[in-house]
Enzyme design. Structure first.
Site, PDB file in Angstrom:
ATOM      1  N   ASP A  51      -5.751 -15.195  21.498  1.00 19.78           N
ATOM      2  CA  ASP A  51      -6.259 -16.556  21.599  1.00 19.78           C
ATOM      3  C   ASP A  51      -7.736 -16.416  21.887  1.00 19.78           C
ATOM      4  O   ASP A  51      -8.155 -15.534  22.649  1.00 19.78           O
ATOM      5  CB  ASP A  51      -5.558 -17.346  22.704  1.00 19.78           C
ATOM      6  CG  ASP A  51      -5.871 -18.834  22.624  1.00 19.78           C
ATOM      7  OD1 ASP A  51      -5.979 -19.363  21.500  1.00 19.78           O
ATOM      8  OD2 ASP A  51      -6.006 -19.475  23.676  1.00 19.78           O
ATOM      9  N   SER A  52      -8.512 -17.255  21.249  1.00 16.52           N
ATOM     10  CA  SER A  52      -9.951 -17.138  21.424  1.00 16.52           C
ATOM     11  C   SER A  52     -10.608 -18.494  21.281  1.00 16.52           C
ATOM     12  O   SER A  52     -10.000 -19.450  20.798  1.00 16.52           O
ATOM     13  CB  SER A  52     -10.542 -16.153  20.418  1.00 16.52           C
ATOM     14  OG  SER A  52     -10.290 -16.592  19.105  1.00 16.52           O
ATOM     15  N   LYS A 161     -19.866  -8.869  11.589  1.00 18.18           N
ATOM     16  CA  LYS A 161     -19.152  -9.718  12.557  1.00 18.18           C
ATOM     17  C   LYS A 161     -17.993  -8.951  13.188  1.00 18.18           C
ATOM     18  O   LYS A 161     -17.820  -8.988  14.412  1.00 18.18           O
ATOM     19  CB  LYS A 161     -18.662 -10.992  11.873  1.00 18.18           C
ATOM     20  CG  LYS A 161     -18.060 -11.976  12.834  1.00 18.18           C
ATOM     21  CD  LYS A 161     -17.699 -13.266  12.141  1.00 18.18           C
ATOM     22  CE  LYS A 161     -16.963 -14.173  13.094  1.00 18.18           C
ATOM     23  NZ  LYS A 161     -16.483 -15.390  12.460  1.00 18.18           N
TER      24      LYS A 161
END
Length: 182
Positions: A51-52, A161
């Site tokens: 989860d972010s 990224k």
């Protein structure tokens, strides 16, 4: 990250479909654990979930676990971005610090009481710019400039990224635990 390693990686498309539980945790770790526990219960296999979200200093860490539904509708990236920029409109540039945060959970079959759960965290510090830039990524990427960069996350290549992001950092922190499974 696991290519050639001791663990075979399966994706959601490789296992029978199971329902997504709502993200009701107060923390990224609680949500990641809930998702990984659901996957273990549905598949019987060791599972990883994360989860972010974005934690903005001037908003006391919000939107945080509410990042995907900050504007009220889950996954409306454009509305979430507009709301965030509106909330920060009067915040001076030196006070626009933020971080993308990720909690990644590894859960093994045996249940929470077995002690077979690991949660790690990754953080990617930066700042929020006033206007979106870039077409790569999603969510808040067009307004997040990582520390040491002038480009937004949405202006970075996927490889750049992945090498620096909160999710990449969390997944790299899980590697030793995954190698222990082999």
């Amino acid at each position: 990250m696991l290519a050639g390693g001791p663990v075979e990686v399966l994706g959601l498309a490789d296992v029978p479909e199971f329902p997504d539980a709502p993200e009701t945790g107060a923390t990224f770790a609680e949500n990641a654990l809930a998702k990984a526990r659901d996957a273990v219960a549905a598949t019987g296999l060791p599972s990883i979930a994360d989860d972010s979200g974005l934690a903005v200093d001037a908003l006391n860490g919000m939107p945080g676990v509410l990042s995907a539904r900050w504007s009220g509708r889950h996954g409306d990236d454009e509305a979430n971005l507009r709301l965030l920029l509106g909330q920060l409109a009067d915040v001076p540039d030196p006070r626009r610090g933020a971080a993308f945060v990720c909690a990644a959970a590894l859960v093994l079959p045996g249940g929470p009481e077995s002690g077979l759960e690991t949660v790690v965290h990754g953080e990617w510090r930066g700042r929020i710019v006033r206007e979106p830039r870039g077409a790569n990524g999603f969510g808040y990427d067009p307004v997040f400039v990582p520390d040491g960069e002038e480009r937004t996350s949405a202006e970075l290549s996927p490889d750049e990224k992945d090498a620096a992001s909160h999710r990449g950092r969390a997944m790299r922190a899980l590697l030793p635990h995954l190698h222990d499974l082999g």
